[in-house]
Motif scaffolding. Sequence first.
Motif, PDB file in Angstrom:
ATOM      1  N   PHE A   7      75.408  34.507  40.765  1.00 51.08           N
ATOM      2  CA  PHE A   7      75.433  36.109  40.823  1.00 51.08           C
ATOM      3  C   PHE A   7      76.768  36.115  41.273  1.00 51.08           C
ATOM      4  N   MET A   8      77.309  37.195  40.972  1.00 52.02           N
ATOM      5  CA  MET A   8      78.685  38.002  41.367  1.00 52.02           C
ATOM      6  C   MET A   8      78.429  39.434  41.981  1.00 52.02           C
ATOM      7  N   THR A   9      79.167  39.949  43.257  1.00 59.09           N
ATOM      8  CA  THR A   9      78.616  41.402  43.722  1.00 59.09           C
ATOM      9  C   THR A   9      79.302  42.380  43.171  1.00 59.09           C
ATOM     10  N   ILE A  10      78.573  43.908  42.349  1.00 63.84           N
ATOM     11  CA  ILE A  10      80.111  44.379  41.989  1.00 63.84           C
ATOM     12  C   ILE A  10      80.038  45.580  43.009  1.00 63.84           C
ATOM     13  N   GLY A  11      79.332  45.628  43.466  1.00 66.98           N
ATOM     14  CA  GLY A  11      78.709  46.754  44.912  1.00 66.98           C
ATOM     15  C   GLY A  11      77.804  47.386  45.876  1.00 66.98           C
ATOM     16  N   ARG A  12      78.529  47.907  46.788  1.00 65.48           N
ATOM     17  CA  ARG A  12      77.326  47.871  47.822  1.00 65.48           C
ATOM     18  C   ARG A  12      76.585  49.439  48.049  1.00 65.48           C
ATOM     19  N   GLN A  47      70.667  40.539  54.690  1.00 62.45           N
ATOM     20  CA  GLN A  47      69.729  39.178  55.466  1.00 62.45           C
ATOM     21  C   GLN A  47      68.936  38.931  54.469  1.00 62.45           C
ATOM     22  N   GLN A  48      68.890  38.773  52.994  1.00 66.31           N
ATOM     23  CA  GLN A  48      67.976  37.775  52.509  1.00 66.31           C
ATOM     24  C   GLN A  48      69.181  37.222  51.140  1.00 66.31           C
ATOM     25  N   ASP A  49      68.549  36.152  50.696  1.00 62.36           N
ATOM     26  CA  ASP A  49      69.108  35.371  50.110  1.00 62.36           C
ATOM     27  C   ASP A  49      68.374  35.158  48.476  1.00 62.36           C
ATOM     28  N   THR A  50      67.547  35.775  48.246  1.00 65.86           N
ATOM     29  CA  THR A  50      66.254  35.823  46.572  1.00 65.86           C
ATOM     30  C   THR A  50      67.219  37.260  46.131  1.00 65.86           C
ATOM     31  N   PRO A  51      67.971  37.353  45.136  1.00 70.25           N
ATOM     32  CA  PRO A  51      67.870  39.046  44.537  1.00 70.25           C
ATOM     33  C   PRO A  51      66.585  39.224  43.387  1.00 70.25           C
ATOM     34  N   THR A  52      66.537  40.288  43.166  1.00 67.57           N
ATOM     35  CA  THR A  52      65.484  41.056  42.636  1.00 67.57           C
ATOM     36  C   THR A  52      66.165  41.801  41.172  1.00 67.57           C
ATOM     37  N   PRO A  53      65.481  41.325  39.978  1.00 63.85           N
ATOM     38  CA  PRO A  53      66.229  42.417  39.054  1.00 63.85           C
ATOM     39  C   PRO A  53      66.117  43.473  38.467  1.00 63.85           C
ATOM     40  N   ILE A  54      66.930  44.746  38.389  1.00 65.35           N
ATOM     41  CA  ILE A  54      65.998  45.782  38.354  1.00 65.35           C
ATOM     42  C   ILE A  54      67.005  46.289  37.104  1.00 65.35           C
ATOM     43  N   ALA A  55      67.357  47.559  37.006  1.00 62.89           N
ATOM     44  CA  ALA A  55      67.523  48.140  35.571  1.00 62.89           C
ATOM     45  C   ALA A  55      68.237  49.166  36.185  1.00 62.89           C
ATOM     46  N   LEU A  56      69.813  49.212  35.332  1.00 60.90           N
ATOM     47  CA  LEU A  56      70.697  50.449  35.529  1.00 60.90           C
ATOM     48  C   LEU A  56      70.653  51.178  34.518  1.00 60.90           C
ATOM     49  N   LEU A  57      69.435  52.659  34.456  1.00 64.84           N
ATOM     50  CA  LEU A  57      68.834  53.387  33.358  1.00 64.84           C
ATOM     51  C   LEU A  57      70.479  54.465  33.110  1.00 64.84           C
ATOM     52  N   VAL A  88      72.613  45.372  47.934  1.00 68.10           N
ATOM     53  CA  VAL A  88      74.316  44.958  47.271  1.00 68.10           C
ATOM     54  C   VAL A  88      73.753  44.881  46.002  1.00 68.10           C
ATOM     55  N   LEU A  89      74.514  45.241  44.556  1.00 71.40           N
ATOM     56  CA  LEU A  89      74.532  44.645  43.450  1.00 71.40           C
ATOM     57  C   LEU A  89      75.495  44.293  42.216  1.00 71.40           C
ATOM     58  N   LEU A  90      74.149  43.259  42.175  1.00 71.03           N
ATOM     59  CA  LEU A  90      75.341  42.169  41.572  1.00 71.03           C
ATOM     60  C   LEU A  90      74.704  42.255  40.311  1.00 71.03           C
ATOM     61  N   VAL A  91      75.159  40.856  39.263  1.00 66.72           N
ATOM     62  CA  VAL A  91      75.288  40.901  37.920  1.00 66.72           C
ATOM     63  C   VAL A  91      75.392  39.123  38.060  1.00 66.72           C
ATOM     64  N   PRO A  92      74.815  38.838  36.152  1.00 69.77           N
ATOM     65  CA  PRO A  92      75.335  36.902  36.513  1.00 69.77           C
ATOM     66  C   PRO A  92      76.722  36.699  36.435  1.00 69.77           C
ATOM     67  N   VAL A  93      76.839  35.620  37.684  1.00 74.78           N
ATOM     68  CA  VAL A  93      78.533  35.169  37.228  1.00 74.78           C
ATOM     69  C   VAL A  93      78.910  35.094  35.724  1.00 74.78           C
ATOM     70  N   ASP A  94      77.473  34.737  35.085  1.00 77.87           N
ATOM     71  CA  ASP A  94      78.372  34.393  33.064  1.00 77.87           C
ATOM     72  C   ASP A  94      78.106  35.362  32.822  1.00 77.87           C
ATOM     73  N   ASP A  95      77.973  36.805  33.048  1.00 78.51           N
ATOM     74  CA  ASP A  95      78.798  38.843  32.937  1.00 78.51           C
ATOM     75  C   ASP A  95      79.609  38.496  32.872  1.00 78.51           C
ATOM     76  N   ARG A  96      80.598  37.856  33.094  1.00 80.83           N
ATOM     77  CA  ARG A  96      82.342  38.304  33.452  1.00 80.83           C
ATOM     78  C   ARG A  96      82.913  39.085  32.119  1.00 80.83           C
ATOM     79  N   LEU A  97      83.395  39.817  32.095  1.00 78.29           N
ATOM     80  CA  LEU A  97      83.925  40.986  31.929  1.00 78.29           C
ATOM     81  C   LEU A  97      85.844  39.964  30.835  1.00 78.29           C
TER      82      LEU A  97
END
Length: 183
Positions: A7-12, A47-57, A88-97
């Motif tokens: 994953f890569m961070t896109i925002g906080r 302080q977590q190391d496992t992200p959880t999926p969520i939909a941006l509406l 932190v808001l993330l997207v998969p690394v392979d979702d590069r624009l």
Amino acid sequence: MPSLDTFMTIGRIVAAQGLRGEVRVYPESDFPERFLEPGPRWLLAPQQDTPTPIALLAGRTIPGKGLYVVKLAGIDNRDQAEQLRGYVLLVPVDDRLPLDEDEFHVLDLIGLTVFEQTTQVEIGTVTNVFSAGNDLLEVQRTSVTTMANANAPLLIPFVKAIVPVVDLVQRRIEITPPPGLLD
């Protein structure tokens, strides 16, 4: 379980916005569509190391503030939004624009070795990239010198005149520092 390396961070998330569960996001991406276009994103709690999926509406900008307001699925009131402060808001690394020529993803720059172009002396390694008018490369010096601030990282303006060569294949950057930049 997904690894953070994928994953890569896109925002906080910095605050709740209003009463209907929207949150304010400080961007760590140069791509507004990451905050404006609906779709899957991932949340990482402090302080977590496992992200959880969520939909941006939905999302919108706050003019003049450098922030975005986003609506996330399942976050329907201010109390729920307040609980996301610091996430932190993330997207998969392979979702590069796709990028234009002479544009780079921050993740590709981290870890590159920096050399002074004319002497080919190694200066250090890129450890971070800061947005500030022009981006700044934070470079940890390779060798300790006799200067008082020798262990302090260098901040190098990421502009073509100072950073004429970025070679991702060779994992190197060449700089032509103006007088005083390396002091």
